[in-house]
Design an enzyme around this catalytic site. Structure first.
Site, short mmCIF file in Angstrom:
data_model
loop_
_atom_site.label_atom_id
_atom_site.label_comp_id
_atom_site.label_asym_id
_atom_site.label_seq_id
_atom_site.Cartn_x
_atom_site.Cartn_y
_atom_site.Cartn_z
N GLU A 78 0.81 -1.22 0.00
CA GLU A 78 0.00 0.00 0.00
C GLU A 78 0.85 1.28 0.00
OE1 GLU A 78 -0.58 -2.55 1.99
OE2 GLU A 78 -2.66 -3.19 1.65
N PHE A 140 -11.37 -6.94 14.19
CA PHE A 140 -10.31 -7.41 13.30
C PHE A 140 -9.99 -6.35 12.24
CE2 PHE A 140 -8.98 -9.79 9.43
CZ PHE A 140 -7.74 -10.19 9.92
N GLN A 141 -8.72 -6.03 12.12
CA GLN A 141 -8.21 -5.05 11.16
C GLN A 141 -8.81 -3.66 11.33
OE1 GLN A 141 -8.26 -6.86 7.22
NE2 GLN A 141 -6.25 -7.74 7.68
N LYS A 190 -17.58 0.04 6.52
CA LYS A 190 -18.27 -0.98 5.73
C LYS A 190 -19.77 -0.68 5.71
CE LYS A 190 -17.46 -5.74 4.59
NZ LYS A 190 -16.84 -7.02 4.93
N MET A 515 24.61 7.92 1.39
CA MET A 515 24.50 9.23 2.04
C MET A 515 24.83 9.13 3.52
SD MET A 515 24.16 12.33 1.54
CE MET A 515 23.17 13.09 0.28
#
Ligand code: TPP
Lengths: 642, 184
Positions: A78, A140-141, A190, A515
């Site tokens: 993502e 959940f999630q 949802k 760097m």
């Protein structure tokens, strides 16, 4: 009264509105929230969406069909969806869009949101969220993504009702793209996705607290024009805001009208062609001596869509010590944040300059135009004496590998002039900004404010798809990446291959976090703690059976269906670049074996005054010039008083 | 302009009135902004106003002018923030409510009640071992009252934080353009 649920603490639904829980709007086409989301994106003209599905956003994904008007690009992480949307937005000037699931999907995109926020990139991130009844239960999630992102978004929404979706989307796109652009999060429960609603378009926005100023007000334009007429060492300090505003024409015009030199930030590379003699290049930590010196010695510093970042100013108290400041920015909070402005101008850069240029010409007609000959003479001397150069003994590889700066120079020289350049974060990013010849605006995409490693590949994919969408693919995309940065998002080679983004990837493989190693060399006694990568240890003489680079970038590219090439020598490098420029049907990766001890010069140490800029070890040109500059200034003002 | 932390000892007291949309989550955004900039809030109170769609946050803080300006500008960037003004002490009425539970028994109750009478405040709870006093007023008055009561032993103390309005007939919400914020 609304439901007194725990949700109230987060909901975007006002407490007092009547009939909140009932379906009050009954005109329009009946559909679910998920369908409304897809329809809204279509109505908003969205053409490409980057993302990855999951349970809490499945109702929306279920509505993405062959007939859907936008294209969905499936990424492998993502964070990459976010950076791809950024690359897309910067190259096309349109809002980038991401669609990801709740919880881990949403938290994965936070880095990209923070990146877009720092660099003012217009982006809308739609995240799934658990059902309304489950919010606050550690379902959940579940992750409170609106809460997590408060400090790094321009604005955010939690949508609990299907009916709100078209309006919220309309507002989100408007907010992302207008004013100071930035990321907007739309967290879709949802419940909202599955609920029924009546779809109508267009939607009326309700944003009473959002009124960005685009046009300059009051006497500021006259004040600014007057300052130009009184200044003998003016400098235009141009930043990313000018790029976002599409003000390339106006910047060139202002430079012409005032005769002032232009210095840019990292973000604004390309806004004025490098071949334009007014362009002194980038200023600051790794800027050119001429650009940094110009700002230091200026008597008028005109900040245009720039925000006095510490990588630009060095020690703030000794930055441009003799300059009066005109500051043009669309975000009033930037003006006076780090440096007091003598003339503050709030507004969109292009719009303000459209008004300032004629005002300046008018003032010049009355008061004349200051003679900048002395100023230019001293700047040209800096420019000639201290060019960005890699042909110094300190830059020569001692181990037979390539000079990374030389590679960048070849890439630039052999590239299609329309090329869009993208970089990761590190030395290679600085060399790219210093050594690529930029001739076109919006041809440079780089993570500036946040400095996000792993930004390069996904941003390049976004830019490549943007190029296909808006420019029929005429603009090829070259990614100049570090071996370290690349490994933070290399899984997106799959996306690049499968979704038809034929990006060209140049890995400046020094086998170290270059760097960081540079800082260890300079400031930590060469204690190379945790900076060896061992992904480029094999040399041109290593027998194939002993080849143990981890990873082997060529094989990695091939594993994803891409073309993988490797170059140890200059001849191999030239051949590889030629081949890469010819291949347009798939991504190409070149593993350039470069010297690990090459350094980025010039450099101002973090927090040091810009006058301390080191051109090469032992050479601090502005220290001398600072004293001499004072003489120049005395001469100039003497001439003026005659 | 090194202004971290924004609240230094000896900085001047400022009172900000912030009109915001009356919706959940707004306070979190506002408070988060203060926290991120190391801006130490002295008191903060929030409640709906004469307009049900608008809430008013009153913030008092000891802070220097430059960081204060930056905070105001950053607050202005929050979309739910409609209007911010810094109230001028000279033209403002400001009040705070305090509940003070003082240790007072037969031996000294009358002394405490004398103070209560002098300050024209109220006793709202009496117990053989304590008195609970309710006081409203400007900060100075409340500080003075507390100074006297401390002597007897303050068991518990809670202050509401300042609320403030400008003097005269005008309302701050008149400066909020547009009509009522509805339709959501
Ligand atoms: C996500 C992230 N982690 C850590 C850093 C700190 N950092 C800045 S540059 C750098 C090294 C970059 O190495 P590489 O990508 O190989 O580029 P090079 O400097 O060698 O060109 C690191 C670790 C960062 N900028 N971003």
């Amino acid at each position: 009264m609304a439901l007194p649920t725990p949700l109230q603490a987060f909901s975007s639904v006002p407490k007092t509105s009547v009939g909140n829980d009932k379906q009050t709007i009954v005109n329009g086409e009946k559909m679910t929230g998920a369908q409304a989301l897809v329809r809204s994106l279509e109505e908003l003209g969205v053409k490409d969406v980057f993302g990855l599905p999951g349970g809490a956003i499945l109702p929306v994904y279920d509505e993405i069909k062959d007939s859907t008007k936008f294209r969905f690009v499936l990424v492998r992480h993502e964070q990459a969806a976010g950076h791809a949307a950024e690359g897309y937005a910067i190259s096309t000037g349109r809002v980038g869009v991401c669609l990801v699931t709740s919880g881990p999907g949403a938290t994965n995109v936070v880095t990209a949101i923070a990146d877009a926020n720092m660099d003012s990139v217009p982006m809308v991130v739609i995240t799934g969220q658990v059902g309304v009844g489950a919010i606050g239960t550690d379902a959940f999630q579940e992750a409170d993504i609106v809460g997590i992102t408060y400090p790094v978004v321009k604005h955010s929404y939690l949508v609990t009702r299907a009916q709100d979706i078209p309006r919220v989307l309309t507002e989100a796109f408007h907010i992302a793209a207008t004013g100071r652009p930035g990321p907007v999060v739309v967290d879709l429960t949802k419940t909202a996705q599955t609920g029924d609603m009546y779809f109508s378009w267009p939607q009326r926005m309700i944003l009473p607290g959002y009124n960005p100023t685009t046009k300059a007000h009051g006497r500021v334009l006259a004040d600014a024009a007057k300052m130009f007429s009184q200044s003998y060492r003016p400098v235009l300090y141009v930043g990313g805001g000018a790029v976002r505003s599409g003000a390339q024409r106006q910047i060139a015009e202002l430079a012409r009208v005032t005769g002032a030199p232009v210095v840019t930030t990292l973000q604004a590379r390309g806004i004025l062609p490098d071949s334009d003699s007014a362009n002194l290049g980038m200023l600051g930590m790794h800027g050119t001596v001429a650009a940094t010196g110009a700002a230091q010695r200026s008597d008028l510093l005109v900040a245009i869509g720039a925000r006095f970042d510490d990588r630009v100013t060095g020690d703030l108290t000794s930055f441009a010590p003799t300059a009066r400041v005109i500051h043009i920015d669309i975000d009033p909070a930037e003006i006076g944040k780090n440096r007091v402005a003598d003339v503050p101008i709030v507004g969109d850069v292009a719009c303000v300059l459209d008004d300032l240029i004629p005002e300046t010409t008018r003032t010049q007609a009355i008061h004349g135009k200051p003679d900048l000959t002395h100023w230019w003479a001293s700047l040209n001397k800096l420019r000639e004496d201290y060019p960005i150069d890699y042909d110094q003994p300190e830059d020569q590889p001692t181990d037979g590998s390539l000079s990374p700066q030389w590679v960048v120079k070849q890439l630039s020289g052999m590239a299609d002039p329309e090329t869009i350049w993208v970089a990761g974060v590190g030395q290679h990013q600085m060399w790219a900004s210093q050594l690529v010849d930029f001739e076109r605006p919006r041809s440079w995409i780089s993570s500036g404010g946040l400095g996000t490693m792993g930004y390069g590949l996904p941003a390049a994919i976004g830019a490549s798809l943007g190029s296909q969408r808006d420019f029929e693919g005429r603009k090829p995309v070259w990614l100049i990446d570090g071996d370290g940065s690349f490994q933070m998002s290399s899984e997106e080679l799959a996306t690049a291959f499968l979704d038809g983004a034929p990006v060209k990837i140049a890995i400046l493989n020094n086998s170290v976090y270059g760097m960081v190693r540079q800082w260890q060399t300079l400031f930590y006694n060469k204690h190379y703690s945790a900076t060896m990568l061992r992904d480029g240890e094999a040399t041109k003489d290593t027998a194939p059976e002993d080849f143990v680079d981890v990873p082997d970038f060529v094989k990695l590219a091939e594993a994803y269906g891409c073309v993988g090439l490797r170059a140890f020598t200059e001849e191999q490098a030239i051949d590889a670049i030629k081949r890469a420029n010819e291949i347009n049907d798939r991504p190409v990766l070149i593993d350039f074996r470069v010297w690990k001890d090459a350094m980025v010069w010039p450099m101002v140490a973090a927090g040091a005054p810009n006058d301390e800029v080191t051109y090469r070890p032992g050479t601090k040109p502005l220290r001398r010039a600072a004293a001499q500059g004072a003489d120049d200034a005395a001469q100039v003002s003497g001439a003026a008083s005659v | 302009m090194a202004n971290y932390p924004a609240s230094q000892p000896g900085s001047q007291r400022h009172t900000l009135s912030v009109l915001v949309e009356n919706r959940p989550g707004v306070l979190a955004r506002v408070a988060g902004l203060f926290a991120r900039r190391a801006f130490n809030i002295n008191s903060l109170s929030v409640s709906p106003t004469e307009r049900p769609d608008i809430s008013r946050i009153t913030v008092t803080a000891d802070v220097d002018t430059v960081p204060l300006e930056q905070i105001i500008k950053q607050l202005n960037k929050l979309l739910h923030v409609l209007k911010i003004v810094e109230l001028d002490a000279a033209t403002t009425v400001d009040r705070e409510l305090v509940l003070i539970k003082v240790a007072a028994d037969e031996s000294n109750r009358s002394d405490v009640l004398e103070i209560v009478r002098l300050f024209r405040v109220n006793v709202v709870d009496v117990h053989p071992e304590s008195l609970t006093i309710e006081a409203t007023g400007a900060e100075g008055k409340i500080d003075a009252l507390l100074g006297l009561l401390e002597h007897y032993g303050v068991i518990e103390l809670v202050r509401s934080g300042s609320v403030a309005v400008t003097r005269g007939p005008r309302a701050l919400s008149e400066k909020v353009l547009g009509s009522e914020i509805t339709g959501r």
